[in-house]
Scaffold this active site. Structure first.
Site, mmCIF file in Angstrom:
data_model
loop_
_atom_site.group_PDB
_atom_site.id
_atom_site.type_symbol
_atom_site.label_atom_id
_atom_site.label_comp_id
_atom_site.label_asym_id
_atom_site.label_seq_id
_atom_site.Cartn_x
_atom_site.Cartn_y
_atom_site.Cartn_z
ATOM 1 N N CYS A 103 0.803 -1.227 0.000
ATOM 2 C CA CYS A 103 0.000 0.000 0.000
ATOM 3 C C CYS A 103 0.833 1.273 0.000
ATOM 4 O O CYS A 103 0.491 2.238 -0.685
ATOM 5 C CB CYS A 103 -0.994 -0.002 1.150
ATOM 6 S SG CYS A 103 -0.233 -0.060 2.798
ATOM 7 N N HIS A 167 -2.345 1.068 6.911
ATOM 8 C CA HIS A 167 -2.636 1.376 5.517
ATOM 9 C C HIS A 167 -2.051 2.729 5.140
ATOM 10 O O HIS A 167 -1.825 3.591 6.000
ATOM 11 C CB HIS A 167 -4.146 1.371 5.267
ATOM 12 C CG HIS A 167 -4.509 1.366 3.815
ATOM 13 N ND1 HIS A 167 -3.904 0.545 2.899
ATOM 14 C CD2 HIS A 167 -5.394 2.119 3.099
ATOM 15 C CE1 HIS A 167 -4.407 0.764 1.703
ATOM 16 N NE2 HIS A 167 -5.305 1.719 1.800
ATOM 17 N N ASP A 190 -7.598 6.368 -2.931
ATOM 18 C CA ASP A 190 -6.880 5.125 -2.633
ATOM 19 C C ASP A 190 -6.834 4.245 -3.871
ATOM 20 O O ASP A 190 -7.857 3.790 -4.358
ATOM 21 C CB ASP A 190 -7.572 4.391 -1.482
ATOM 22 C CG ASP A 190 -6.724 3.278 -0.905
ATOM 23 O OD1 ASP A 190 -5.682 2.940 -1.506
ATOM 24 O OD2 ASP A 190 -7.093 2.753 0.147
#
Length: 202
Positions: A103, A167, A190
């Protein structure tokens, strides 16, 4: 330059948003410019749907992810320190996805490409991060913890949210002329996705 946090340590990161390779990849992912892709929101949605590699759906995404502890066929995510290096590898491989990221790498790539297009962008990291859209504009909104997900075809779906132990994603700053001013400002984006839909965005 900046600092990227991978959940365990801080990594000095070179974003390279002013490099030629960043501009070339951004335009490649956007495809042929249309009036829609020139709109910042549409451009963001297009880019975040095309960064993450998904077999069959997005086979030419920039980065493929792996959470394996033993990687022998690519670069372990912790070994990256530059978006420009990843993008150069992507171009050298004729738009084949680079192996591998997680991520924070996906977010760093997103941050670079959006900054390259002149969109104010910052990378965010958090523990116990909720994927949420609590001020959903749908009048029939009943769940507090709901996502708006943008698919590759431009349609939207509502989905129950969830929590990441750790994250990283990005925020972009923008006006939203069609919305009340309380929706202007920093918006979450995202590109780390896990199925056939596109990324999350404004």
């Amino acid at each position: 330059r900046g600092i990227v946090y991978n959940g365990n340590e801080s990594i000095p990161w070179y974003y390279g948003q002013f490099s030629e390779v960043s501009l070339e990849v951004a335009f490649h992912l956007l495809g042929r410019a249309t009036e829609e892709t020139l709109d910042p929101i549409s451009a963001i949605r297009t880019l975040i749907a095309r960064i993450y590699y998904l077999p069959g759906t997005n086979p030419h995404g920039v980065i493929e992810t792996s959470w394996s502890k033993e990687i022998t066929d690519g670069v372990p995510p912790d070994n990256w320190w530059s978006t420009e290096g990843i993008l150069q590898k992507y171009l050298s491989a004729h738009h084949e996805p680079v192996k591998y990221g997680q991520c924070w790498v996906v977010a760093a790539i997103t941050c670079t490409l959006l900054r390259t297009l002149g969109i104010p962008t910052r990378q965010i990291t958090a523990f116990g991060a909720f994927e949420d859209n609590s001020e959903l504009l749908d009048p029939h909104h009943k769940q507090h913890h709901v996502l708006v997900r943008y698919k590759h075809d431009g349609s939207t779906v509502l989905q129950l949210g969830y929590t990441w132990s750790f994250h990283s994603w990005v925020n972009v700053w923008m006006r939203r002329p069609g919305l009340p001013k309380r929706y202007w400002g920093w918006q979450s984006v995202d590109a780390t996705i896990h199925d056939s839909d596109g990324g999350y965005g404004p």
